[in-house]
Design an enzyme around this catalytic site. Structure first.
Site, mmCIF file in Angstrom:
data_model
loop_
_atom_site.group_PDB
_atom_site.id
_atom_site.type_symbol
_atom_site.label_atom_id
_atom_site.label_comp_id
_atom_site.label_asym_id
_atom_site.label_seq_id
_atom_site.Cartn_x
_atom_site.Cartn_y
_atom_site.Cartn_z
ATOM 1 N N LYS A 140 24.162 -13.192 21.662
ATOM 2 C CA LYS A 140 24.553 -12.812 23.026
ATOM 3 C C LYS A 140 26.034 -13.116 23.180
ATOM 4 O O LYS A 140 26.472 -13.770 24.136
ATOM 5 C CB LYS A 140 23.698 -13.605 24.040
ATOM 6 C CG LYS A 140 23.858 -13.173 25.486
ATOM 7 C CD LYS A 140 23.169 -11.865 25.820
ATOM 8 C CE LYS A 140 23.472 -11.444 27.241
ATOM 9 N NZ LYS A 140 22.827 -10.173 27.619
ATOM 10 N N TYR A 153 18.060 -26.077 22.139
ATOM 11 C CA TYR A 153 16.903 -26.956 21.974
ATOM 12 C C TYR A 153 17.253 -28.357 21.473
ATOM 13 O O TYR A 153 16.377 -29.130 21.140
ATOM 14 C CB TYR A 153 15.870 -26.315 21.031
ATOM 15 C CG TYR A 153 15.096 -25.164 21.643
ATOM 16 C CD1 TYR A 153 15.490 -24.574 22.833
ATOM 17 C CD2 TYR A 153 13.962 -24.657 21.015
ATOM 18 C CE1 TYR A 153 14.788 -23.508 23.372
ATOM 19 C CE2 TYR A 153 13.254 -23.594 21.550
ATOM 20 C CZ TYR A 153 13.670 -23.020 22.728
ATOM 21 O OH TYR A 153 12.971 -21.964 23.254
ATOM 22 N N ASP A 180 19.052 -8.832 24.180
ATOM 23 C CA ASP A 180 18.212 -8.033 25.093
ATOM 24 C C ASP A 180 17.915 -6.659 24.499
ATOM 25 O O ASP A 180 16.783 -6.173 24.549
ATOM 26 C CB ASP A 180 18.791 -7.936 26.519
ATOM 27 C CG ASP A 180 20.304 -8.016 26.566
ATOM 28 O OD1 ASP A 180 20.939 -8.153 25.512
ATOM 29 O OD2 ASP A 180 20.859 -7.924 27.679
ATOM 30 N N ASP A 205 12.743 -18.353 18.906
ATOM 31 C CA ASP A 205 11.452 -18.801 19.428
ATOM 32 C C ASP A 205 10.780 -17.646 20.179
ATOM 33 O O ASP A 205 9.613 -17.318 19.952
ATOM 34 C CB ASP A 205 11.705 -19.992 20.370
ATOM 35 C CG ASP A 205 10.427 -20.644 20.842
ATOM 36 O OD1 ASP A 205 9.351 -20.329 20.305
ATOM 37 O OD2 ASP A 205 10.511 -21.478 21.769
#
Ligand code: NAI
Ligand code: MG
Length: 338
Positions: free
Chosen positions: A175, A123, A209, A233
């Protein structure tokens, strides 16, 4: 002693829910000295600037703000004022507690706190198009910036939060299997900081995930979760969805130079001005602000009052299946506090 706070009523439903929240905070007996300022569309209409200097100066002085939602134009127009505030005051920790309230929402025993890194990651907005042949937008590239210093301070914040609030476990969400550097660094720092707290706060890590699936299958296993900007987020809205939606989701943006408390939801233009918005999220953000200034007892009273109004008094706004107006809900919370 009274606490000086910058109050930004905001756009859309903002003025309605901030009015209700002010009444509730006043009912706790804790003294606030409100310095009212404008931002967002309200500020554009009046001064042409979505974030006037007077507003920034006020927060610089008070180091504390309660903020209604601000409308941001999509695609074009000015950049998000929320993002600008995060940068200006280095509000690096976005803290979003999610706790079930009986009778609403899909899961009765959620009590988790998501700590989201608020200023780095994907971001940061470093992106561009690459021309191929005669197509100037053939390829879009974006860069995620993650620093060791940024990872340390957010992960340490999560562990310190756990210690302060009697929490048992911190889960680092990442991740690192695919994003070996930008997410790998976050996990590496997470493991190092986690080792320092061994014996005091448990540590585990989950791939994003899997974390999303676990939150939907068994959300009660989650305690404090800490993750990078975009994952945070998304997961924080997922968390809100577990307990009845955005109307109940508060957030704090905590930094080295200031703290800004707000609801997770936006300005809800579809229901603005109708008096039907749920003020609970902003009221709960007000409770977080009470904690922040050391008035934890008052914060607990506000949280308990909101829960009783919904569970026992069955006073609920439309988003929670009821018919109460914004003012009726706020006044019911005031009665429970008094
Ligand atoms: P939104 O959160 O404003 O609304 C999404 C849906 O939830 C709407 O149907 C709305 O009616 C409902 N809703 C939201 N808050 C509610 C409440 N307190 N009570 C009852 N129902 C509620 O999201 P949307 O529509 O994507 O964004 C609207 C504007 O808000 C945009 O300009 C966006 O940029 C801005 N925004 C500002 C934020 C902030 O200032 N922190 C955060 C998110 C969005
Ligand atoms: Mg969001």
């Amino acid at each position: 002693m009274s606490h000086v706070v910058t109050l930004i009523p905001g756009d859309g439903i903002g003025p309605e829910i901030t009015a209700a929240t002010r009444k509730v905070l006043q009912a706790t007996g804790v003294k606030f000295d409100w310095d009212e300022q404008i931002a967002g569309m309200a500020a554009v209409d009046r001064s042409g600037d979505p974030l006037p200097d007077a507003t920034v100066d006020s927060i610089r002085r008070t180091r504390l703000a309660l903020k209604g939602p601000l409308t941001t134009p999509v695609g074009t127009g000015f950049r998000s004022v929320n993002v600008a505030l995060r940068k200006e005051f280095e509000l690096y920790a976005n803290v979003r507690p999610t706790r079930s309230i009986a009778g609403v929402g899909k899961f009765p025993n959620v009590d988790l706190v998501l700590v989201r890194e608020n200023v780095e990651g994907l971001y940061v907005g470093v992106e561009h198009f690459v021309r191929v042949g005669d197509d100037p937008r053939a390829v879009a590239e974006s860069m995620a910036i993650v620093t060791r210093v940024g990872c340390e301070r957010i992960i340490r914040y999560a562990f310190e939060y756990a210690v302060r609030n009697g929490r048992k476990k911190v889960t680092v969400v990442h991740k690192a299997n695919i994003l070996k550097m930008v997410s790998g660094l976050f996990l590496e720092v997470g493991r190092a900081v986690g080792a320092e707290y061994e014996g005091r706060v448990a540590f585990n890590d989950l791939i994003i995930d899997n974390a999303a699936m676990q939150m939907v299958l068994r959300p009660e296993q989650m305690d404090v979760m800490v993750t990078t900007n975009m994952f945070g987020d998304i997961l924080s809205d997922l968390a809100a969805g577990l307990i009845g939606g955005l109307g109940l989701a508060p957030g704090g943006n905590i930094g080295t130079h200031a703290a800004v408390f707000e609801a997770v939801h936006g300005s809800a233009p579809d229901i603005a001005g109708k008096g039907v918005a749920n003020p609970a999220a902003l009221i709960l953000a007000g409770a977080m602000m009470l904690d922040h200034v050391g008035e934890v007892g008052a914060g607990d009273r506000v949280r308990a009052a909101v829960a009783r109004v919904i569970e026992q008094d069955q006073v609920r706004t439309r988003d929670l299946g009821g018919t109460a107006t914004t003012t009726e809900f706020g006044d019911a919370v005031v009665r429970r506090i008094a």
